[in-house]
Design a protein around this motif. Sequence first.
Motif: not given
Length: 399
Positions: A137-147, A276-288
């Motif tokens: 359903e989505g992605v949860t990102v975590r931060f160093d302050d615990g949020t 060059p990398d052959p993979v940039w992402g997985s599921g709902r996550v990608t790089l830029l």
Amino acid sequence: MSAPRIRRVLIAGGGIGGIATALALQQQGIDSIVFESAPQLRDGGAGLHIWTNGMLALEHLGLADAVRETAPAQEVCSFADWRGNSIGDWPVGQFTSRYGQPTVAIGRSALHGIMSDALTVPVRTGARVTGYAQDREGVTVRFDDGTEERGDVLIGADGVRSAVRAQLLGPQPPHYTGYIAWRGHAKMSPEEIPPGSFLGLFGRGTRFTYYDIAPGVVHWMSVANGPAGGRDQGTPQDTLRMLQARHRGWVDPVARILAATDPDSIIRNDVTERKPDPVWGSGRVTLLGDAAHAVSFNIGQGACLAIEDALVLAEHLTRPGDVTSALRAYEAERRTRTAPMQLLAARIGWAGALENPLAVWIRDQLMRAAWTRVAFAAAEKEHVAYGTRWRERALQNHH
């Protein structure tokens, strides 16, 4: 199938790539939020070369006019050896009539400011990403302050040492090229350095490049081989004196530029890149941007590629289909574009780092034979002309 319903995109990184992504999504009506680890939303003090393809992408975002108010348009990019013997000239001024936008130079902080001012989405500073978790359903990102923050998609635009990339692809550090770049700014009048100047000088294991980035401001870079992780000893003035000694006897105006430099403006960085990398992402996550395809400065396309990434990503996220398929399609399209540039930048950097006198002589002869016509034509065809995709779209929309 209907277009994916994306309510919220999480963007890790508030540099050129991250802000460009938020702008491109904003243009498409997709909500996002930017997370920047630094306490303030700002970018570094270096200069940027924005080729015409990058300007066409900025035009698509509605920012080209604002950039041109500050950034000097270049007519000819000249290259020579350290004594001033010509290697070749690239008449980049021709691009304006061919494609509708010039090649320019601008301070990184100036471009970042123009882009940030156009942003209407929230930016959270002091938010250092440490990892993420995703489900169907989505992605949860975590931060160093615990949020934590929840969204539909996570874009890792957090630079060459990306935390998102580290979780996605592993913690391998970027490759050190073997050379270091010192960058600084000199205050010089337009009479001293004509507007739109660009000169790249090649020596033995060292290089010097300069171009003006605003009226009266010249950005320069000195490159030399050395071990990674070093630090300049003494004061900023001592660093400037070291650079002046390195380039003593080099063709004018190198000495004058260094003499006009504010020592406190000098920054030093180990130059890194990635294959060059052959993979940039997985599921709902990608790089830029650099997180996906860190490219050395040698072709001046790093910022341009990140802005292109942002526009292409936004295009794919508005097309019919599911979110993960849109991300994989973006990655496949952009890998085709960025991989050759990563390899080319690495080859040019290797050539520029040569120290053996015979190897340097052969390099300069080969460059003289091919630089003005063959290399320039290739740069236009392979790099610059790509940007016409957005001009053509703009003309279609206008009509």
